[in-house]
Scaffold this motif. Structure first.
Motif, PDB file in Angstrom:
ATOM      1  N   UNK A 300       0.827  -1.205   0.000  1.00 48.78           N
ATOM      2  CA  UNK A 300       0.000   0.000   0.000  1.00 48.78           C
ATOM      3  C   UNK A 300       0.867   1.264   0.000  1.00 48.78           C
ATOM      4  N   UNK A 301       1.998   1.200   0.692  1.00 47.74           N
ATOM      5  CA  UNK A 301       2.913   2.342   0.676  1.00 47.74           C
ATOM      6  C   UNK A 301       3.444   2.587  -0.739  1.00 47.74           C
ATOM      7  N   UNK A 302       3.762   1.493  -1.451  1.00 49.87           N
ATOM      8  CA  UNK A 302       4.254   1.624  -2.817  1.00 49.87           C
ATOM      9  C   UNK A 302       3.188   2.212  -3.742  1.00 49.87           C
ATOM     10  N   UNK A 303       1.932   2.047  -3.370  1.00 48.61           N
ATOM     11  CA  UNK A 303       0.843   2.625  -4.162  1.00 48.61           C
ATOM     12  C   UNK A 303       0.641   4.105  -3.861  1.00 48.61           C
ATOM     13  N   UNK A 304       1.356   4.605  -2.844  1.00 48.29           N
ATOM     14  CA  UNK A 304       1.275   6.023  -2.536  1.00 48.29           C
ATOM     15  C   UNK A 304       0.489   6.369  -1.285  1.00 48.29           C
ATOM     16  N   UNK A 305       0.026   5.361  -0.552  1.00 48.17           N
ATOM     17  CA  UNK A 305      -0.707   5.639   0.681  1.00 48.17           C
ATOM     18  C   UNK A 305       0.268   5.859   1.839  1.00 48.17           C
ATOM     19  N   UNK A 306      -0.118   6.716   2.759  1.00 47.30           N
ATOM     20  CA  UNK A 306       0.697   6.949   3.948  1.00 47.30           C
ATOM     21  C   UNK A 306       0.724   5.688   4.802  1.00 47.30           C
ATOM     22  N   UNK A 307       1.871   5.418   5.421  1.00 48.32           N
ATOM     23  CA  UNK A 307       2.021   4.175   6.180  1.00 48.32           C
ATOM     24  C   UNK A 307       0.997   4.077   7.309  1.00 48.32           C
ATOM     25  N   UNK A 308       0.813   5.163   8.059  1.00 50.16           N
ATOM     26  CA  UNK A 308      -0.128   5.121   9.191  1.00 50.16           C
ATOM     27  C   UNK A 308      -1.546   4.832   8.711  1.00 50.16           C
ATOM     28  N   UNK A 309      -1.951   5.478   7.614  1.00 45.02           N
ATOM     29  CA  UNK A 309      -3.294   5.250   7.077  1.00 45.02           C
ATOM     30  C   UNK A 309      -3.433   3.821   6.568  1.00 45.02           C
ATOM     31  N   UNK A 310      -2.386   3.297   5.932  1.00 47.73           N
ATOM     32  CA  UNK A 310      -2.411   1.919   5.426  1.00 47.73           C
ATOM     33  C   UNK A 310      -2.561   0.929   6.574  1.00 47.73           C
ATOM     34  N   UNK A 311      -1.796   1.153   7.660  1.00 41.80           N
ATOM     35  CA  UNK A 311      -1.886   0.264   8.823  1.00 41.80           C
ATOM     36  C   UNK A 311      -3.295   0.281   9.427  1.00 41.80           C
ATOM     37  N   UNK A 312      -3.863   1.480   9.544  1.00 43.27           N
ATOM     38  CA  UNK A 312      -5.199   1.601  10.130  1.00 43.27           C
ATOM     39  C   UNK A 312      -6.230   0.883   9.270  1.00 43.27           C
ATOM     40  N   UNK A 313      -6.143   1.072   7.951  1.00 43.48           N
ATOM     41  CA  UNK A 313      -7.105   0.443   7.047  1.00 43.48           C
ATOM     42  C   UNK A 313      -6.981  -1.078   7.073  1.00 43.48           C
ATOM     43  N   UNK A 314      -5.756  -1.583   7.119  1.00 43.01           N
ATOM     44  CA  UNK A 314      -5.562  -3.034   7.168  1.00 43.01           C
ATOM     45  C   UNK A 314      -6.045  -3.624   8.482  1.00 43.01           C
ATOM     46  N   UNK A 315      -5.823  -2.897   9.574  1.00 42.49           N
ATOM     47  CA  UNK A 315      -6.301  -3.399  10.857  1.00 42.49           C
ATOM     48  C   UNK A 315      -7.827  -3.406  10.894  1.00 42.49           C
ATOM     49  N   UNK A 316      -8.430  -2.330  10.406  1.00 40.87           N
ATOM     50  CA  UNK A 316      -9.895  -2.262  10.409  1.00 40.87           C
ATOM     51  C   UNK A 316     -10.528  -3.321   9.514  1.00 40.87           C
ATOM     52  N   UNK A 317      -9.816  -3.682   8.447  1.00 44.22           N
ATOM     53  CA  UNK A 317     -10.371  -4.639   7.484  1.00 44.22           C
ATOM     54  C   UNK A 317      -9.907  -6.069   7.734  1.00 44.22           C
ATOM     55  N   UNK A 318      -9.224  -6.302   8.840  1.00 41.30           N
ATOM     56  CA  UNK A 318      -8.665  -7.626   9.145  1.00 41.30           C
ATOM     57  C   UNK A 318      -7.765  -8.107   8.010  1.00 41.30           C
ATOM     58  N   UNK A 319      -6.922  -7.196   7.511  1.00 42.62           N
ATOM     59  CA  UNK A 319      -5.967  -7.495   6.447  1.00 42.62           C
ATOM     60  C   UNK A 319      -6.627  -7.927   5.144  1.00 42.62           C
ATOM     61  N   UNK A 320      -7.858  -7.483   4.930  1.00 47.99           N
ATOM     62  CA  UNK A 320      -8.518  -7.690   3.645  1.00 47.99           C
ATOM     63  C   UNK A 320      -8.105  -6.517   2.757  1.00 47.99           C
TER      64      UNK A 320
END
Length: 332
Positions: A300-320
Motif C-alpha cells: 500500500x505504501x508503494x501505491x502512494x498511501x501513507x504508512x499510518x493510514x495503510x496500517x489503520x485500514x488493514x487493521x480495520x479490514x482484518x488485512x482484507x
C-alpha cells in the motif's frame, strides 16, 4: 503472497487510471439497447432521465399494466443472482427493500436486466442535508437511522459496503413515516457493486467494526450505524437465526438463490459472528482486530498511501486488502 500483491497493485492502477473520468463513464451500459436486444422493447416505455447508482437505471412504464417500475442493467448474471437473493433475505428479515426480479438478458452480451419496484420518498442524503434547518427532516433522519440500524447485522453478513451509498445516503429512500428502503444491493458477498469479483475473501466479518466507524472505517455507513451496540447485534443475531430456519432446505442450504460459493461464504460469516458475540463479553472489540500484515503495508505504501493510514485500514479490514483500498480511497 507475491501473486496477491501483484493483483492488488494491478487493480489499484486500473482504479487510478479510471479515477479522472466521470463515474458514469465506466457504467455506460446502454439499458435501452439492452432491453431491445432482450426482446422487451414492446413491454416497457422509458420515462424520465437516468437514476444513477451502480449501473444504468431508468424508470419505465409496463405497457400491459401501466405500472411504473425501475429497470436496471447489471454487469453479470452472477451479480443479479446475488442481488435478488439478498433482497429476498432482507425482506424475510423485515427490512424494507423494493421487490426485485430478473426480466431478461441482452442477447449475445449476457447483461441481465432487473425490474425493481418503484419506491417513493426522499433520499437519506437529501434529508441529512436539510436537517440543520428543518426539524421535520431531522426527525425523519433519526427515524430512518433507527430503521436501518435494526438490520445492521445483515448488512455486515452480506458485506453490503455500499448499502448507504457512496455519497452518504443516496442508496436509501425514506418515507414520510421514517421507514427506510435499501434500494441498491448490487454489491453483496463476493461481488462488488461495480460487478467485478472482490479480490479476496475470508470469513472474518470486519464490517462489524468498519461499518460502525465513521472516522477510520466506512465513513458513509459509520455516520448511520455508529451507535449500534454489541447487545443490539446479539439480539439481531438471535432473530436472524429464527428467521433463517424458514429459508433453508432439508440439507440446510439457503433457498434464496445465492451462488453456490456465496452460500458457503454467508454461512462461514454467520459462524464468525456467533464466535464474535461469545468473545466480546470478555474481550474488547479492538483486541479482535489483528496486527496489519507488513507485506500488505509495504504494498500500500508503494501505491502512494501513507504508512499510518495503510496500517489503520488493514487493521480495520482484518488485512482484507480489497476492503482496505476501499477505505483508503473513499470520498473524504
Amino acid at each position: 503472497m507475491l501473486a496477491k500483491l501483484a493483483a492488488l497493485k494491478k487493480r489499484f492502477e486500473r482504479k487510478k487510471d479510471a479515477a479522472p473520468a466521470s463515474p458514469q463513464a465506466k457504467k455506460k451500459l446502454d439499458l435501452q439497447a439492452a432491453v431491445a436486444a432482450a426482446g422487451l422493447a414492446d413491454a416497457y416505455e422509458f420515462v424520465g432521465d437516468g437514476l444513477g447508482g451502480s449501473a444504468d437505471a431508468r424508470r419505465a412504464v409496463k405497457k400491459a399494466t401501466g405500472e411504473t417500475v425501475v429497470l436496471k442493467l447489471r454487469y453479470s448474471v452472477r451479480q443479479c443472482q446475488n442481488e435478488v437473493a439478498a433482497t429476498k433475505l432482507y425482506a424475510a428479515m423485515g427490512a424494507k427493500v423494493p421487490t426485485t426480479k430478473v426480466v431478461g438478458t441482452a442477447a449475445g452480451k449476457l447483461l441481465p436486466i432487473l425490474e425493481q419496484e418503484l419506491v417513493g420518498g426522499e433520499t437519506l442524503l437529501a434529508l441529512t442535508e436539510q436537517k440543520e434547518t428543518d426539524p421535520a427532516a431531522a426527525e425523519r433522519v433519526e427515524a430512518a437511522r433507527g430503521n436501518l440500524c435494526s438490520h445492521f447485522l445483515l448488512d455486515c453478513l452480506l458485506a453490503n459496503w455500499d448499502v448507504v451509498g457512496g455519497r452518504g445516503g443516496d442508496n436509501i429512500l425514506v418515507q414520510a413515516d421514517g421507514s427506510a428502503y435499501r434500494v441498491d444491493n448490487a454489491g453483496v458477498l463476493s461481488i462488488r457493486a461495480q460487478g467485478g469479483p472482490r479480490l479476496e475473501w475470508c470469513g472474518v466479518v470486519s464490517e462489524l467494526h468498519v461499518m460502525r466507524d465513521a472516522a477510520d472505517g466506512n465513513k458513509q455507513c459509520g455516520n448511520v450505524f455508529f451507535d449500534v451496540t454489541d447487545d443490539q447485534i446479539r439480539d439481531q443475531f438471535a432473530s436472524l437465526h429464527s428467521h433463517l430456519a424458514s429459508c433453508r432446505g432439508s440439507e440446510g442450504r439457503l433457498l434464496l438463490g445465492f451462488t453456490e460459493a456465496d452460500h458457503e461464504i454467508f454461512d462461514e460469516r454467520l459462524r464468525y459472528v456467533e464466535q464474535y458475540l461469545v468473545h466480546t463479553e470478555a474481550v474488547p472489540a479492538a483486541a479482535l482486530c489483528p496486527l496489519p500484515d507488513e507485506g500488505l503495508v509495504e504494498a500500500l505504501r508503494e501505491m502512494g498511501f501513507a504508512e499510518e493510514a495503510a496500517r489503520q485500514a488493514l487493521q480495520n479490514s482484518h488485512n482484507n486488502s480489497d476492503l482496505a483500498i476501499t477505505l483508503l480511497t473513499q470520498e473524504s
